[in-house]
Design a protein around this motif. Sequence first.
Motif, PDB file in Angstrom:
ATOM      1  N   ALA A 121       3.055   3.147  -9.985  1.00  0.00           N
ATOM      2  CA  ALA A 121       2.048   3.723  -8.889  1.00  0.00           C
ATOM      3  C   ALA A 121       1.212   3.284  -9.483  1.00  0.00           C
ATOM      4  O   ALA A 121      -0.059   4.552  -8.120  1.00  0.00           O
ATOM      5  CB  ALA A 121       2.227   5.085  -9.792  1.00  0.00           C
ATOM      6  N   ALA A 122       0.104   2.848 -10.367  1.00  0.00           N
ATOM      7  CA  ALA A 122      -1.297   2.245 -10.105  1.00  0.00           C
ATOM      8  C   ALA A 122      -1.654   1.265  -8.919  1.00  0.00           C
ATOM      9  O   ALA A 122      -2.741   1.976  -8.317  1.00  0.00           O
ATOM     10  CB  ALA A 122      -1.287   2.135 -11.151  1.00  0.00           C
ATOM     11  N   GLN A 123      -0.806   0.717  -8.449  1.00  0.00           N
ATOM     12  CA  GLN A 123      -0.918  -0.588  -7.261  1.00  0.00           C
ATOM     13  C   GLN A 123      -0.365  -0.112  -6.004  1.00  0.00           C
ATOM     14  O   GLN A 123      -1.330   0.266  -4.874  1.00  0.00           O
ATOM     15  CB  GLN A 123      -0.415  -2.122  -7.827  1.00  0.00           C
ATOM     16  CG  GLN A 123      -0.478  -2.276  -8.740  1.00  0.00           C
ATOM     17  CD  GLN A 123       0.361  -3.568  -9.440  1.00  0.00           C
ATOM     18  OE1 GLN A 123       1.527  -3.187  -8.858  1.00  0.00           O
ATOM     19  NE2 GLN A 123       0.468  -3.842 -10.862  1.00  0.00           N
ATOM     20  N   LEU A 124       0.362   0.500  -6.326  1.00  0.00           N
ATOM     21  CA  LEU A 124       1.198   1.124  -4.533  1.00  0.00           C
ATOM     22  C   LEU A 124      -0.193   2.806  -4.652  1.00  0.00           C
ATOM     23  O   LEU A 124      -0.562   2.700  -3.364  1.00  0.00           O
ATOM     24  CB  LEU A 124       2.014   1.671  -4.515  1.00  0.00           C
ATOM     25  CG  LEU A 124       3.169   0.554  -4.480  1.00  0.00           C
ATOM     26  CD1 LEU A 124       4.600   0.947  -4.524  1.00  0.00           C
ATOM     27  CD2 LEU A 124       2.563  -0.319  -3.531  1.00  0.00           C
ATOM     28  N   GLY A 125      -0.175   3.612  -5.497  1.00  0.00           N
ATOM     29  CA  GLY A 125      -1.475   4.504  -5.403  1.00  0.00           C
ATOM     30  C   GLY A 125      -3.189   4.468  -4.636  1.00  0.00           C
ATOM     31  O   GLY A 125      -3.391   5.172  -4.055  1.00  0.00           O
ATOM     32  N   ASP A 126      -3.098   3.042  -5.664  1.00  0.00           N
ATOM     33  CA  ASP A 126      -4.266   2.458  -5.423  1.00  0.00           C
ATOM     34  C   ASP A 126      -4.516   1.981  -3.661  1.00  0.00           C
ATOM     35  O   ASP A 126      -5.063   2.694  -2.451  1.00  0.00           O
ATOM     36  CB  ASP A 126      -5.164   0.995  -5.879  1.00  0.00           C
ATOM     37  CG  ASP A 126      -5.413   1.561  -7.302  1.00  0.00           C
ATOM     38  OD1 ASP A 126      -5.312   2.420  -7.001  1.00  0.00           O
ATOM     39  OD2 ASP A 126      -5.165   0.068  -7.980  1.00  0.00           O
ATOM     40  N   HIS A 127      -3.702   1.969  -3.123  1.00  0.00           N
ATOM     41  CA  HIS A 127      -3.422   1.262  -1.339  1.00  0.00           C
ATOM     42  C   HIS A 127      -3.165   2.659  -1.089  1.00  0.00           C
ATOM     43  O   HIS A 127      -3.463   3.081   0.233  1.00  0.00           O
ATOM     44  CB  HIS A 127      -2.152   0.015  -1.479  1.00  0.00           C
ATOM     45  CG  HIS A 127      -1.647   0.768   0.120  1.00  0.00           C
ATOM     46  ND1 HIS A 127      -2.517  -0.315   0.680  1.00  0.00           N
ATOM     47  CD2 HIS A 127      -0.783   0.385   0.549  1.00  0.00           C
ATOM     48  CE1 HIS A 127      -1.624  -0.906   1.938  1.00  0.00           C
ATOM     49  NE2 HIS A 127      -0.331  -0.147   2.029  1.00  0.00           N
ATOM     50  N   ALA A 170       3.816  12.713  -3.052  1.00  0.00           N
ATOM     51  CA  ALA A 170       4.069  12.341  -3.888  1.00  0.00           C
ATOM     52  C   ALA A 170       5.692  11.635  -3.840  1.00  0.00           C
ATOM     53  O   ALA A 170       6.633  11.688  -4.373  1.00  0.00           O
ATOM     54  CB  ALA A 170       4.079  12.909  -4.800  1.00  0.00           C
ATOM     55  N   PRO A 171       5.576  10.071  -3.746  1.00  0.00           N
ATOM     56  CA  PRO A 171       7.308   9.615  -3.189  1.00  0.00           C
ATOM     57  C   PRO A 171       7.102   9.099  -4.347  1.00  0.00           C
ATOM     58  O   PRO A 171       6.862   9.040  -5.343  1.00  0.00           O
ATOM     59  CB  PRO A 171       6.278   8.828  -2.248  1.00  0.00           C
ATOM     60  CG  PRO A 171       5.077   7.928  -2.577  1.00  0.00           C
ATOM     61  CD  PRO A 171       4.979   9.744  -2.535  1.00  0.00           C
ATOM     62  N   PRO A 172       8.907   8.897  -4.353  1.00  0.00           N
ATOM     63  CA  PRO A 172       8.933   8.363  -5.470  1.00  0.00           C
ATOM     64  C   PRO A 172       8.808   7.195  -5.945  1.00  0.00           C
ATOM     65  O   PRO A 172       8.056   5.598  -4.792  1.00  0.00           O
ATOM     66  CB  PRO A 172      10.903   7.922  -5.275  1.00  0.00           C
ATOM     67  CG  PRO A 172      10.779   9.051  -4.224  1.00  0.00           C
ATOM     68  CD  PRO A 172      10.050   8.834  -3.125  1.00  0.00           C
ATOM     69  N   LEU A 173       8.546   6.747  -7.299  1.00  0.00           N
ATOM     70  CA  LEU A 173       8.122   5.584  -7.916  1.00  0.00           C
ATOM     71  C   LEU A 173       8.226   4.145  -7.165  1.00  0.00           C
ATOM     72  O   LEU A 173       7.710   3.134  -7.819  1.00  0.00           O
ATOM     73  CB  LEU A 173       7.627   5.735  -8.976  1.00  0.00           C
ATOM     74  CG  LEU A 173       7.165   7.211  -9.963  1.00  0.00           C
ATOM     75  CD1 LEU A 173       6.839   7.118 -11.092  1.00  0.00           C
ATOM     76  CD2 LEU A 173       6.060   7.584  -9.051  1.00  0.00           C
ATOM     77  N   VAL A 174       9.905   4.376  -6.648  1.00  0.00           N
ATOM     78  CA  VAL A 174      10.527   3.261  -6.573  1.00  0.00           C
ATOM     79  C   VAL A 174      10.604   2.837  -4.953  1.00  0.00           C
ATOM     80  O   VAL A 174      10.585   1.884  -4.809  1.00  0.00           O
ATOM     81  CB  VAL A 174      11.989   3.456  -6.911  1.00  0.00           C
ATOM     82  CG1 VAL A 174      12.685   3.678  -7.820  1.00  0.00           C
ATOM     83  CG2 VAL A 174      12.449   4.261  -5.838  1.00  0.00           C
ATOM     84  N   ILE A 175       9.186   3.482  -4.885  1.00  0.00           N
ATOM     85  CA  ILE A 175       9.364   3.538  -2.924  1.00  0.00           C
ATOM     86  C   ILE A 175       8.343   2.114  -2.781  1.00  0.00           C
ATOM     87  O   ILE A 175       7.641   0.623  -3.542  1.00  0.00           O
ATOM     88  CB  ILE A 175       8.224   4.384  -1.932  1.00  0.00           C
ATOM     89  CG1 ILE A 175       7.965   4.044  -0.488  1.00  0.00           C
ATOM     90  CG2 ILE A 175       6.611   4.304  -3.146  1.00  0.00           C
ATOM     91  CD1 ILE A 175       7.231   5.491  -0.117  1.00  0.00           C
ATOM     92  N   THR A 176       8.787   1.174  -1.671  1.00  0.00           N
ATOM     93  CA  THR A 176       8.092   0.115  -1.232  1.00  0.00           C
ATOM     94  C   THR A 176       6.627   0.447  -0.394  1.00  0.00           C
ATOM     95  O   THR A 176       6.351   1.092  -0.138  1.00  0.00           O
ATOM     96  CB  THR A 176       9.378  -1.044  -0.371  1.00  0.00           C
ATOM     97  OG1 THR A 176       9.277  -0.316   1.343  1.00  0.00           O
ATOM     98  CG2 THR A 176      10.582  -1.193  -0.891  1.00  0.00           C
ATOM     99  N   GLN A 177       6.190  -1.383  -0.662  1.00  0.00           N
ATOM    100  CA  GLN A 177       5.138  -0.821   0.452  1.00  0.00           C
ATOM    101  C   GLN A 177       4.900  -0.520   1.571  1.00  0.00           C
ATOM    102  O   GLN A 177       4.393  -0.218   2.826  1.00  0.00           O
ATOM    103  CB  GLN A 177       3.682  -1.822   0.244  1.00  0.00           C
ATOM    104  CG  GLN A 177       2.785  -1.747   0.563  1.00  0.00           C
ATOM    105  CD  GLN A 177       1.410  -2.660   0.467  1.00  0.00           C
ATOM    106  OE1 GLN A 177       1.720  -3.155  -0.953  1.00  0.00           O
ATOM    107  NE2 GLN A 177       0.526  -3.345   1.021  1.00  0.00           N
ATOM    108  N   ALA A 178       5.948  -1.574   2.260  1.00  0.00           N
ATOM    109  CA  ALA A 178       6.241  -1.534   3.777  1.00  0.00           C
ATOM    110  C   ALA A 178       6.648  -0.075   4.227  1.00  0.00           C
ATOM    111  O   ALA A 178       6.221   0.546   5.282  1.00  0.00           O
ATOM    112  CB  ALA A 178       7.383  -2.192   3.975  1.00  0.00           C
ATOM    113  N   ASP A 179       7.333   0.649   3.185  1.00  0.00           N
ATOM    114  CA  ASP A 179       7.754   2.080   3.402  1.00  0.00           C
ATOM    115  C   ASP A 179       6.619   3.361   3.213  1.00  0.00           C
ATOM    116  O   ASP A 179       6.591   4.154   3.924  1.00  0.00           O
ATOM    117  CB  ASP A 179       9.361   2.739   2.484  1.00  0.00           C
ATOM    118  CG  ASP A 179      10.414   1.944   3.079  1.00  0.00           C
ATOM    119  OD1 ASP A 179      10.093   1.930   4.225  1.00  0.00           O
ATOM    120  OD2 ASP A 179      11.489   2.412   2.416  1.00  0.00           O
ATOM    121  N   LEU A 180       5.943   3.094   2.229  1.00  0.00           N
ATOM    122  CA  LEU A 180       5.190   3.626   2.357  1.00  0.00           C
ATOM    123  C   LEU A 180       3.992   3.775   3.632  1.00  0.00           C
ATOM    124  O   LEU A 180       3.062   4.031   3.812  1.00  0.00           O
ATOM    125  CB  LEU A 180       3.909   2.886   1.066  1.00  0.00           C
ATOM    126  CG  LEU A 180       2.991   3.384   0.602  1.00  0.00           C
ATOM    127  CD1 LEU A 180       3.566   5.463   0.365  1.00  0.00           C
ATOM    128  CD2 LEU A 180       1.933   3.295  -0.830  1.00  0.00           C
TER     129      LEU A 180
END
Length: 394
Positions: free
Chosen positions: A305-311, A371-381
Motif C-alpha cells: 500500500a505504501a509503495q503503490l500508494g506513492d506511485h 481504494a483498490p484492493p491492496l493486492v492490485i498489481t502496478q500494471a493494473d493500477l
Amino acid sequence: MAAAEAHSAHNYHPLPVVIASGEGAWVTDVEGRRYLDMLAGYSALNFGHGHPRLIAAAKAQLDRVTLTSRAFHHDKFAAFCTALAELCGMEMVLPMNTGAEAVETAVKTARKWGYRVKGVPDGQANIVVAADNFHGRTTTIISFSTDPEARADYGPYTPGFTVVPYGDLAALDAAVDENTVAVLIEPIQGEAGVLVPPPGYLTGVRRLTADRGVLFIADEIQSGLGRTGRTFACEHEDVVPDMYVLGKALGGGVVPVSAVVSSREVLGVFRPGEHGSTFGGNPLACAVGLEVLAMLGTGEYQRRAAQLGDHLHGELRGLLGTGAVTAVRGRGLWAGVDVAPSIGTGREISERLLARGLLVKDTHGSTIRLAPPLVITQADLDWSLTQLREALRG
C-alpha cells in the motif's frame, strides 16, 4: 438491473452493473464483462475478492462450527482476541459484527468509563466529534452527523455530542469540558472525500486528550489494517489512541467482523450482561479474522500500500494542471479526486469509467474515491489511471 431493484428499498443508487464473481482486484458481471474494482467494498476487500487463504480459513471453519453465541466458549475466540490485541499493542478486545456496531460500542464504553472511572455525573457525559464525519448509520451515530442525507428525517436525535471542525485543534480544545469523556475522530475522513488532516493534528489530539483526561477514540474502520501504508493511519504521526474502532477489512470481505480494542482499564468497565451481540465474536468470524491478522503480521500488505500508494499519488498529482481535476488527497492506496464541474459530476465520471471497465464510487457530488484492493498489481493500477485520464477527457 431493474429486477435487482424491483423488491428492494432504494436506499442505494448502484451503478448499472450486476456482478456475478470476483477474483483478486477484478470482478465479472452476469454477461461476462470484467471490471477492475477500485472501491474494494469501501476497504472491506483490502485483500481482494476470494483471497485463497481467507476462503480456505472460512471453508475449514464451516465444516466445524459457525456459531455458539457468547453463552459458551469456542476454540477460536481467545486466539483471535489475543492476536488482535497484540497487533494493536493493547490489552482487551470486544468483538462485534459491523462497523456501526463497533462505533456504538465505543460510545457506550466511553460513557461507562466516564461514569465509573472519571467520575462524570450520571447522564452528563459528552463526546466531541468532527464535522463531515462518517461513523455509521444508526440513530445515535447519525445524530452527530453533519451530512443532511444521512441525518434528515430521523429525529429526535440522541444528545451528548459536540461537533467541531475537522483538523481544528483550537476548536477541539474549546469544546472539551469537565464532562467530556472522549474525542471520536477518523484519522482520515473517508466518506467526506478522503480528507487528510493537517500535519500534527493527530499528535495534537493525542496530547490534548491525555492532558485533559479524555479518551482518544480512533475510528480506523476504513483507514486501518493496511489501507494507508501502515497498519493504522494513526501511525503516520506515531500516535497511539486510547481505543481503536475496527471493522471492514477485519472480516476479509468474507464475513462482517468488527471490534473495539483498548486497555484493561477502559474495556474492563463492562460486566456480564451489560453489552453483547448474538453473532459478535462467532467462530466463523474469528477464524477468518485470525487469518487476516496473520496476513497483516507479515507487513507485506502495508508495504504494498505504501509503495503503490506513492506511485498512485504521484500520477494523480499530474492531473492537477490539466483543468479536469481541482484537488487530490489521500494516503497509501486511498485517494479522493475532485473533478472540475465543467468536466462532469462524480456520478457521470463513475459511469464513464464503468463503460471503460473500471469500478469507482463518487461522493459529495464531485469527488471520485479510489481504494483498490491492496493486492492490485502496478500494471493494473497504471491501466486504471489511463482509464481515468481518458474519462476526464470526455
